[in-house]
Structure formats: structure tokens, C-alpha cells
Scaffold this motif. Structure first.
Motif, mmCIF file in Angstrom:
data_model
loop_
_atom_site.group_PDB
_atom_site.id
_atom_site.type_symbol
_atom_site.label_atom_id
_atom_site.label_comp_id
_atom_site.label_asym_id
_atom_site.label_seq_id
_atom_site.Cartn_x
_atom_site.Cartn_y
_atom_site.Cartn_z
ATOM 1 N N GLN A 127 0.795 -1.219 0.119
ATOM 2 C CA GLN A 127 0.068 0.027 0.024
ATOM 3 C C GLN A 127 0.825 1.334 -0.065
ATOM 4 O OE1 GLN A 127 -0.648 2.476 2.380
ATOM 5 N NE2 GLN A 127 -2.368 3.277 1.556
ATOM 6 N N HIS A 128 1.981 1.251 0.625
ATOM 7 C CA HIS A 128 2.721 2.472 0.734
ATOM 8 C C HIS A 128 3.505 2.581 -0.447
ATOM 9 C CE1 HIS A 128 4.894 5.747 2.740
ATOM 10 N NE2 HIS A 128 5.988 4.970 2.512
ATOM 11 N N ARG A 129 4.108 1.549 -0.901
ATOM 12 C CA ARG A 129 5.005 1.315 -2.034
ATOM 13 C C ARG A 129 4.363 1.937 -3.282
ATOM 14 N NH1 ARG A 129 8.242 -4.479 -1.713
ATOM 15 N NH2 ARG A 129 8.520 -3.882 -3.961
ATOM 16 N N ALA A 130 2.884 1.673 -3.292
ATOM 17 C CA ALA A 130 2.436 2.087 -4.523
ATOM 18 C C ALA A 130 2.484 3.755 -4.655
ATOM 19 C CB ALA A 130 0.864 1.574 -4.434
ATOM 20 N N GLY A 131 2.363 4.357 -3.496
ATOM 21 C CA GLY A 131 2.447 5.959 -3.640
ATOM 22 C C GLY A 131 3.723 6.411 -3.860
ATOM 23 N N MET A 132 4.946 5.702 -3.417
ATOM 24 C CA MET A 132 6.355 6.485 -3.570
ATOM 25 C C MET A 132 7.499 5.680 -4.465
ATOM 26 S SD MET A 132 7.659 3.802 -1.897
ATOM 27 C CE MET A 132 9.435 4.425 -1.414
ATOM 28 N N GLN A 133 6.835 4.539 -5.101
ATOM 29 C CA GLN A 133 8.120 3.841 -5.770
ATOM 30 C C GLN A 133 8.539 4.532 -6.979
ATOM 31 O OE1 GLN A 133 6.536 -0.064 -6.322
ATOM 32 N NE2 GLN A 133 4.552 0.618 -8.108
ATOM 33 N N THR A 134 7.975 5.376 -7.591
ATOM 34 C CA THR A 134 8.337 5.985 -8.714
ATOM 35 C C THR A 134 9.448 7.194 -8.248
ATOM 36 O OG1 THR A 134 6.564 7.354 -8.947
ATOM 37 C CG2 THR A 134 6.406 5.452 -10.352
ATOM 38 N N SER A 135 9.585 7.470 -7.264
ATOM 39 C CA SER A 135 10.564 8.225 -6.669
ATOM 40 C C SER A 135 11.893 8.005 -7.636
ATOM 41 C CB SER A 135 10.859 8.200 -5.323
ATOM 42 O OG SER A 135 9.654 8.420 -4.436
ATOM 43 N N LYS A 136 12.773 9.235 -7.932
ATOM 44 C CA LYS A 136 14.012 8.814 -8.670
ATOM 45 C C LYS A 136 15.107 8.181 -7.707
ATOM 46 C CE LYS A 136 12.055 11.119 -11.898
ATOM 47 N NZ LYS A 136 10.688 11.370 -11.258
ATOM 48 N N THR A 137 15.113 8.499 -6.639
ATOM 49 C CA THR A 137 16.260 7.782 -5.757
ATOM 50 C C THR A 137 15.605 7.596 -4.315
ATOM 51 O OG1 THR A 137 17.907 8.726 -6.600
ATOM 52 C CG2 THR A 137 18.466 7.824 -4.449
ATOM 53 N N ILE A 138 15.600 6.073 -3.887
ATOM 54 C CA ILE A 138 14.981 5.995 -2.672
ATOM 55 C C ILE A 138 15.996 5.442 -1.462
ATOM 56 C CG2 ILE A 138 13.133 4.365 -1.535
ATOM 57 C CD1 ILE A 138 11.864 3.988 -4.203
ATOM 58 N N VAL A 139 15.842 6.063 -0.267
ATOM 59 C CA VAL A 139 16.632 5.535 0.771
ATOM 60 C C VAL A 139 15.920 4.766 1.995
ATOM 61 C CG1 VAL A 139 18.430 6.271 2.532
ATOM 62 C CG2 VAL A 139 18.309 7.124 0.061
ATOM 63 N N ALA A 140 16.146 3.883 2.322
ATOM 64 C CA ALA A 140 15.509 3.353 3.544
ATOM 65 C C ALA A 140 16.293 3.163 4.753
ATOM 66 C CB ALA A 140 14.595 2.014 3.124
ATOM 67 N N ILE A 141 15.603 3.484 6.103
ATOM 68 C CA ILE A 141 16.351 3.165 7.247
ATOM 69 C C ILE A 141 15.495 2.377 8.125
ATOM 70 C CG2 ILE A 141 17.358 4.288 9.359
ATOM 71 C CD1 ILE A 141 17.661 6.757 7.532
ATOM 72 N N ASN A 142 15.829 1.149 8.301
ATOM 73 C CA ASN A 142 15.068 0.185 8.977
ATOM 74 C C ASN A 142 15.859 -0.809 9.809
ATOM 75 O OD1 ASN A 142 13.057 -1.927 9.878
ATOM 76 N ND2 ASN A 142 11.446 -0.736 8.506
ATOM 77 N N LYS A 143 15.379 -1.225 11.111
ATOM 78 C CA LYS A 143 16.299 -1.985 11.966
ATOM 79 C C LYS A 143 16.241 -3.556 11.566
ATOM 80 C CE LYS A 143 13.427 -1.801 15.851
ATOM 81 N NZ LYS A 143 13.133 -1.583 17.426
ATOM 82 N N ASP A 144 15.119 -3.853 10.442
ATOM 83 C CA ASP A 144 14.798 -5.145 10.159
ATOM 84 C C ASP A 144 15.336 -5.202 8.934
ATOM 85 O OD1 ASP A 144 13.984 -7.574 9.404
ATOM 86 O OD2 ASP A 144 11.816 -7.009 9.534
ATOM 87 N N PRO A 145 16.517 -6.056 8.859
ATOM 88 C CA PRO A 145 17.175 -6.521 7.588
ATOM 89 C C PRO A 145 16.257 -7.003 6.223
ATOM 90 C CG PRO A 145 18.017 -7.909 9.201
ATOM 91 C CD PRO A 145 17.288 -6.796 9.901
ATOM 92 N N GLU A 146 15.151 -7.800 6.966
ATOM 93 C CA GLU A 146 14.340 -8.721 5.996
ATOM 94 C C GLU A 146 12.989 -7.687 5.648
ATOM 95 O OE1 GLU A 146 15.130 -11.657 4.706
ATOM 96 O OE2 GLU A 146 16.963 -11.404 5.895
ATOM 97 N N ALA A 147 13.021 -6.416 6.041
ATOM 98 C CA ALA A 147 11.780 -5.507 5.601
ATOM 99 C C ALA A 147 11.659 -5.403 4.258
ATOM 100 C CB ALA A 147 12.144 -4.035 6.332
ATOM 101 N N PRO A 148 10.345 -5.584 3.710
ATOM 102 C CA PRO A 148 10.104 -5.505 2.243
ATOM 103 C C PRO A 148 10.670 -4.137 1.704
ATOM 104 C CG PRO A 148 8.317 -6.149 3.376
ATOM 105 C CD PRO A 148 9.237 -5.769 4.407
ATOM 106 N N ILE A 149 10.854 -2.970 2.214
ATOM 107 C CA ILE A 149 11.233 -1.855 1.777
ATOM 108 C C ILE A 149 12.680 -2.145 0.847
ATOM 109 C CG2 ILE A 149 12.214 -1.016 3.751
ATOM 110 C CD1 ILE A 149 10.092 1.121 1.497
ATOM 111 N N PHE A 150 13.335 -2.848 1.426
ATOM 112 C CA PHE A 150 14.956 -3.020 0.949
ATOM 113 C C PHE A 150 14.641 -3.423 -0.509
ATOM 114 C CE2 PHE A 150 16.132 -2.714 5.633
ATOM 115 C CZ PHE A 150 16.689 -1.645 5.437
ATOM 116 N N GLU A 151 13.734 -4.136 -0.908
ATOM 117 C CA GLU A 151 13.598 -4.633 -1.935
ATOM 118 C C GLU A 151 13.427 -3.741 -3.196
ATOM 119 O OE1 GLU A 151 10.467 -7.240 -2.241
ATOM 120 O OE2 GLU A 151 11.043 -8.578 -0.758
#
Length: 319
Positions: free
Chosen positions: A270-294
Motif C-alpha cells: 500500500q505504501h510502495r504504490a504511493g512512492m516507488q516512482t521516486s527517482k532515488t529511494i533511501v530506507a532506514i530500518n532495523k529489520d534487514p528483512e523489511a520489504p522496503i529494502f527490495e
């Protein structure tokens, strides 16, 4: 070259950045003609001319802004009938997409929404879109009527190219159905110094990992150092930690900035659908398996309350 109509988004003559993007894209496809509805044209004229509007259709009647959305669609429908443009471009905002839908019905035309690019291939307008919650990229074309395309903000870098911005006054006799929803009051929402979320070149967003409304100050501090807008995931908004108007996602706002920084956001579809066309994406998360890292260009595995303040401090030093 063929005429391309561009609906101007403005506030009392202050032209929004997305309109300059649409004019820039329209220049690649034909000859841009802006459609300005409401008061403030003289204030907006120079900016529209600076970004390539050869002609500006101006509808100043109070009726056009005295009712909700429908009058703008009827004015555009009249212009489509009278001027026979090659295409109509609007911003993929909540209002812009509603106007586009109404216009498509009135003109018997096809509509393409949330386009991130638009090209002319063999005489056909082909839009690039992100679909199925962002899992696929497709190319689409209108097969009937005048192509109506709602383009996402920040999809095209605005580039100036001076044109005449010749004023052409227009009007339309509104139908009774266009007058069913009347604007009875307008309230200006107090805004801070941060840019508008959908138009910002940089967005810093916080999610469930932020933990509370008070701790969003860490996100805001980084955003202020970057000159960025602040966004939030649905989880953060539903928890009452940040206002709904800042929600990024399928049921919130769609953003496409040059830089998107996701802090404590797991990366639900749901969140990815609203921001994934961003030119450069940086994520900070303590879970190395978080889907955002894909999805990211750069990922930092760590506690955002350690990482973000350090980044904020380092950026401040370099200013």
C-alpha cells in the motif's frame, strides 16, 4: 505542431510546480496552451509564458469556481469541441483526476491516469504507468476521442522556454447538473515553510517504527535540513501520530520526488504504490528483512533514532 491543452493548477494566480512540469512535457509533444480557471491570470501570465504556454484560455467567471469541480470539466469539454486539441494534460491530483474522469465522459474520450511519462510514437500518445500496487510497469494508449492524461507530479523536470502566453477569454454555459455542489466557504490551511508533499523534490517519511507523534520531531528535523516535505505511512497516520494529509500510499497521496527517505517504514505494498516512482529511494530500518529494502537504491539497517540524527547533524555541518 498540434495543440496540447494543459489545465493550470494555481492558488489565486500562484502557479503550482506541477503545471510547469505539464507545460514542459506538452512542449515535447506539441504546442502548449494553458487553461486558466478563476482569478489571478495577470499574476500567473509571466510564469506560464516562461514555461512555454503559447496561448492561455482564461475563464474568469465566478461560476466556474463557485461550484465543485464540474464547471472546470464543462469548460474543458467546450475547448475540446472548439479547438480540437491533440491531447489534454492535467495533474494527477485528487481534483485533477476527477476533472479528467468527468471530461472523458463528456467528450467520449479515453483517459490515462497516474502517468509517469508520455511520449508520441507514430502519431499515438503512449503513457507509462505503474499498476497493480506498483508491481508492474505498463505502456497504454487511448483508442477513442481526445487523449486525456493525468500525470503524476514530479514526473517531468520543469524547464523554461519562453512563449507569448497570449490571452484568449473563454466561457461556457453551465448545465444544471454542474451546479449541484456549491462552494459555500473556503478556508486557507495554515502552512509552514516546508514544500507541499506532492510537489516536493525531496520527501522524508516516517512509519510505524517512529513510535509516537512526539518522536516525529526526528523526521521533521531531517526534512528541514534537506528542505524536504514530511510524509507518513498509513500505520503512522492511523495511529494518530501525523495528519492524514501527509499520508503517502495507495489510499493517501502519490509522490514521485527526486529523493525519498523512508524511516521506520516496512514497505507494505500500500505504501510502495504511493512512492516507488521516486527517482532515488533511501530506507532506514532495523529489520534487514523489511520489504522496503527490495525497492531501494540505498538501504541502512539500523535504529532510525541513531541513524537519522547523525544524518541530520552531518547535513547541517556541510551547509
Amino acid at each position: 505542431m498540434s495543440e496540447i491543452l494543459v489545465l493550470v493548477e494555481h492558488t489565486d494566480g500562484d502557479v503550482k510546480k506541477v503545471t510547469l512540469e505539464l507545460l514542459t512535457k506538452a512542449r515535447e509533444l506539441g504546442t502548449p496552451s494553458a487553461v486558466f480557471v478563476g482569478a489571478g491570470f495577470e499574476k500567473a501570465k509571466d510564469k506560464l509564458g516562461e514555461y512555454g504556454a503559447a496561448k492561455v484560455y482564461v475563464g474568469e467567471s465566478a461560476e466556474l469556481t463557485g461550484y465543485v469541480v464540474a464547471p472546470k470539466a464543462e469548460l474543458l469539454a467546450k475547448l475540446v469541441a472548439d479547438a480540437s486539441p491533440a491531447a489534454v494534460l492535467v495533474a494527477a491530483t485528487a481534483e485533477g483526476k476527477e476533472i479528467a474522469g468527468r471530461l472523458a465522459i463528456k467528450t467520449g474520450s479515453g483517459i490515462l491516469t497516474d502517468a509517469v511519462d508520455l511520449k508520441l510514437e507514430g502519431g499515438t500518445f503512449v503513457a507509462e504507468q505503474s499498476i497493480f500496487g506498483g508491481s508492474s510497469i505498463v505502456h497504454s494508449a487511448v483508442t477513442a476521442g481526445t487523449p486525456i492524461v493525468a500525470m503524476r507530479p514530479n514526473a517531468t523536470p520543469p524547464a523554461p522556454e519562453t512563449a507569448a502566453a497570449e490571452r484568449v477569454d473563454v466561457s461556457v454555459e453551465l448545465s444544471e447538473s454542474a451546479k449541484l455542489a456549491k462552494v459555500v466557504e473556503k478556508v486557507a490551511v495554515a502552512k509552514g515553510d516546508r514544500p507541499e508533499l506532492t510537489e516536493a523534490a525531496i520527501v522524508v517519511s516516517g512509519g510505524r517504527g517512529v513510535g509516537s507523534a512526539e518522536k516525529f520531531s526526528v523526521i521533521e528535523a531531517l526534512a528541514d535540513q534537506l528542505g524536504a516535505a514530511v510524509g507518513a505511512s498509513r500505520a503512522a497516520v492511523d495511529s494518530g501520530w501525523y495528519p492524514h494529509q501527509s499520508q503517502v500510499g495507495q489510499t493517501g497521496k502519490t509522490v514521485s520526488p527526486q529523493l525519498y527517505v523512508a524511516c521506520g517504514i516496512s514497505g507494505a505494498i500500500q505504501h510502495r504504490a504511493g512512492m516507488q516512482t521516486s527517482k532515488t529511494i533511501v530506507a532506514i530500518n532495523k529489520d534487514p528483512e523489511a520489504p522496503i529494502f527490495e525497492l531501494v537504491d540505498y538501504g541502512v539497517v539500523g535504529d532510525l533514532f541513531n541513524v537519522v540524527p547523525q544524518a541530520t547533524e552531518e547535513i547541517a555541518k556541510r551547509k
